[in-house]
Design a protein around this motif. Structure first.
Motif, short mmCIF file in Angstrom:
data_model
loop_
_atom_site.label_atom_id
_atom_site.label_comp_id
_atom_site.label_asym_id
_atom_site.label_seq_id
_atom_site.Cartn_x
_atom_site.Cartn_y
_atom_site.Cartn_z
N LEU A 92 0.84 -1.19 0.00
CA LEU A 92 0.00 0.00 0.00
C LEU A 92 0.88 1.25 0.00
O LEU A 92 1.80 1.37 0.81
N ASP A 93 0.55 2.17 -0.90
CA ASP A 93 1.24 3.46 -0.97
C ASP A 93 0.17 4.53 -0.96
O ASP A 93 -0.63 4.62 -1.90
N ALA A 94 0.12 5.34 0.10
CA ALA A 94 -0.93 6.35 0.26
C ALA A 94 -0.35 7.58 0.92
O ALA A 94 -0.38 7.72 2.15
N GLY A 95 0.20 8.49 0.12
CA GLY A 95 0.77 9.71 0.68
C GLY A 95 1.90 9.41 1.63
O GLY A 95 2.92 8.81 1.24
N ALA A 96 1.76 9.82 2.88
CA ALA A 96 2.81 9.62 3.88
C ALA A 96 2.86 8.21 4.44
O ALA A 96 3.68 7.91 5.31
N LEU A 97 1.97 7.32 3.96
CA LEU A 97 1.91 5.95 4.45
C LEU A 97 2.40 4.97 3.39
O LEU A 97 1.88 4.96 2.27
N GLN A 98 3.40 4.17 3.74
CA GLN A 98 3.84 3.06 2.91
C GLN A 98 3.86 1.80 3.77
O GLN A 98 4.50 1.79 4.84
N VAL A 99 3.16 0.77 3.30
CA VAL A 99 2.99 -0.44 4.10
C VAL A 99 3.08 -1.68 3.21
O VAL A 99 2.54 -1.70 2.11
N SER A 100 3.76 -2.71 3.72
CA SER A 100 3.72 -4.05 3.14
C SER A 100 3.10 -4.98 4.19
O SER A 100 3.51 -4.94 5.36
N VAL A 101 2.15 -5.78 3.77
CA VAL A 101 1.40 -6.64 4.70
C VAL A 101 1.49 -8.09 4.24
O VAL A 101 1.32 -8.38 3.04
N ASP A 102 1.73 -8.99 5.18
CA ASP A 102 1.71 -10.43 4.90
C ASP A 102 0.34 -10.97 5.31
O ASP A 102 -0.12 -10.73 6.43
N VAL A 103 -0.29 -11.72 4.39
CA VAL A 103 -1.60 -12.30 4.65
C VAL A 103 -1.47 -13.82 4.67
O VAL A 103 -0.87 -14.41 3.75
N GLY A 104 -2.02 -14.43 5.71
CA GLY A 104 -1.91 -15.88 5.87
C GLY A 104 -3.15 -16.62 5.43
O GLY A 104 -3.90 -16.19 4.54
N THR A 105 -3.39 -17.74 6.09
CA THR A 105 -4.50 -18.62 5.73
C THR A 105 -5.81 -18.13 6.33
O THR A 105 -5.85 -17.16 7.09
N ILE A 106 -6.88 -18.82 5.99
CA ILE A 106 -8.20 -18.47 6.53
C ILE A 106 -8.16 -18.52 8.05
O ILE A 106 -7.53 -19.40 8.65
N SER A 107 -8.78 -17.55 8.68
CA SER A 107 -8.74 -17.42 10.14
C SER A 107 -9.87 -18.23 10.79
O SER A 107 -10.80 -18.68 10.11
N PRO A 108 -9.81 -18.40 12.11
CA PRO A 108 -10.94 -19.05 12.80
C PRO A 108 -12.26 -18.34 12.53
O PRO A 108 -13.29 -18.99 12.35
N LEU A 109 -12.23 -16.99 12.49
CA LEU A 109 -13.45 -16.26 12.16
C LEU A 109 -13.91 -16.61 10.75
O LEU A 109 -15.12 -16.78 10.50
N GLY A 110 -12.97 -16.73 9.82
CA GLY A 110 -13.33 -17.07 8.44
C GLY A 110 -13.99 -18.44 8.35
O GLY A 110 -14.95 -18.62 7.59
N ARG A 111 -13.50 -19.41 9.12
CA ARG A 111 -14.13 -20.74 9.11
C ARG A 111 -15.53 -20.68 9.67
O ARG A 111 -16.45 -21.36 9.19
N LEU A 112 -15.73 -19.86 10.70
CA LEU A 112 -17.06 -19.70 11.28
C LEU A 112 -18.02 -19.06 10.27
O LEU A 112 -19.19 -19.46 10.16
N LEU A 113 -17.52 -18.09 9.53
CA LEU A 113 -18.37 -17.38 8.57
C LEU A 113 -18.86 -18.27 7.44
O LEU A 113 -19.90 -17.99 6.82
N ARG A 114 -18.14 -19.34 7.15
CA ARG A 114 -18.54 -20.24 6.06
C ARG A 114 -19.87 -20.93 6.32
O ARG A 114 -20.51 -21.45 5.41
N ILE A 115 -20.30 -20.93 7.57
CA ILE A 115 -21.55 -21.61 7.93
C ILE A 115 -22.75 -20.90 7.31
O ILE A 115 -23.74 -21.54 6.94
N VAL A 116 -22.67 -19.57 7.17
CA VAL A 116 -23.80 -18.76 6.73
C VAL A 116 -23.73 -18.55 5.21
O VAL A 116 -22.70 -18.07 4.72
N PRO A 117 -24.78 -18.87 4.45
CA PRO A 117 -24.77 -18.61 3.00
C PRO A 117 -24.54 -17.12 2.72
O PRO A 117 -25.07 -16.26 3.44
N LYS A 118 -23.79 -16.81 1.69
CA LYS A 118 -23.42 -15.43 1.42
C LYS A 118 -24.62 -14.50 1.22
O LYS A 118 -24.61 -13.36 1.72
N PRO A 119 -25.67 -14.90 0.50
CA PRO A 119 -26.81 -13.98 0.36
C PRO A 119 -27.43 -13.61 1.70
O PRO A 119 -27.88 -12.48 1.90
N VAL A 120 -27.46 -14.55 2.64
CA VAL A 120 -27.98 -14.27 3.98
C VAL A 120 -27.01 -13.37 4.73
O VAL A 120 -27.40 -12.39 5.39
N ALA A 121 -25.71 -13.68 4.64
CA ALA A 121 -24.70 -12.94 5.38
C ALA A 121 -24.63 -11.47 4.99
O ALA A 121 -24.16 -10.64 5.77
#
Length: 209
Positions: A92-121
């Motif tokens: 990310l490059d945004a004016g005075a902010l420069q950031v590099s971010v590492d993203v990992g695997t699906i989180s526990p919250l992400g696994r929980l969210l899979r229970i709900v169909p997307k149109p409902v969610a």
């Protein structure tokens, strides 16, 4: 004399991803990466500095006006905001902010969210109903609440991945390393989860006609 029917609210939808991270410098960052919105595709950045000052970095005046009318900021800056996916996550490059971010695997919250169909969610009725539960599961966050200028906002989160690392600078000063998003940021009615994450989301904003 019969009363006039009430005018339904205007509804605006933003679909994309939100990333929320804390850093050991005390700078906390929330990035919205919107693939679809009433303003086209764009990226904006919310910052909360160690002294509590809130900053919006927006890509143009139209986005700056709408976002600052929905959330609370002490400072609003229009800058060139560029977000790029990498093999490790995001740059990310945004004016005075420069950031590099590492993203990992699906989180526990992400696994929980899979229970709900997307149109409902993504449905505001569902999001209003589950808001108290969401605040218990992820303290500081929420799925429905009041926003600025009489607007009502709903966060429909459908996926989540852990953020595993962050590097960069703000105004030339190092951000340090990854830290929890704690205390919760205070731009609007809800924050991101305490554990740094990237979430897939559809945000619905209803406002008076």
């Amino acid at each position: 004399m019969p009363s006039r029917p009430s005018t339904p609210p205007v509804e605006r939808r933003f679909r994309g991803r939100i990333m929320g991270v804390g850093t050991t410098s005390g700078v906390r960052i929330v990035v919205g990466m919107w693939d679809r919105s009433p303003f086209g595709a764009f990226t904006d950045v919310f910052l909360e500095l160690p002294d509590g000052t809130s900053v919006l970095l927006a890509p143009d005046e139209i986005v700056a006006a709408y976002v600052s009318g929905t959330y609370r900021f002490d400072t609003v800056s229009v800058v060139d905001v560029r977000a790029r996916r990498t093999a490790r996550g995001l740059e990310l490059d945004a004016g005075a902010l420069q950031v590099s971010v590492d993203v990992g695997t699906i989180s526990p919250l992400g696994r929980l969210l899979r229970i709900v169909p997307k149109p409902v969610a993504r449905d505001p009725r569902w999001l209003a109903a589950i808001d108290p539960i969401a605040r218990l599961v992820a303290p500081g966050s929420g799925t429905a609440g009041s926003a600025g200028n009489g607007r009502r906002e709903y966060y429909g989160v459908t996926g989540a991945h852990d953020v595993t690392g962050v590097r960069g600078t703000w105004a030339g000063e190092p951000l340090g390393t990854l830290a929890p998003l704690d205390p919760p940021v205070a731009f609007g009615f809800a924050s991101m989860p305490r554990v740094p994450q990237v979430v897939d989301v559809e945000t619905t904003i209803r406002e008076p006609a």
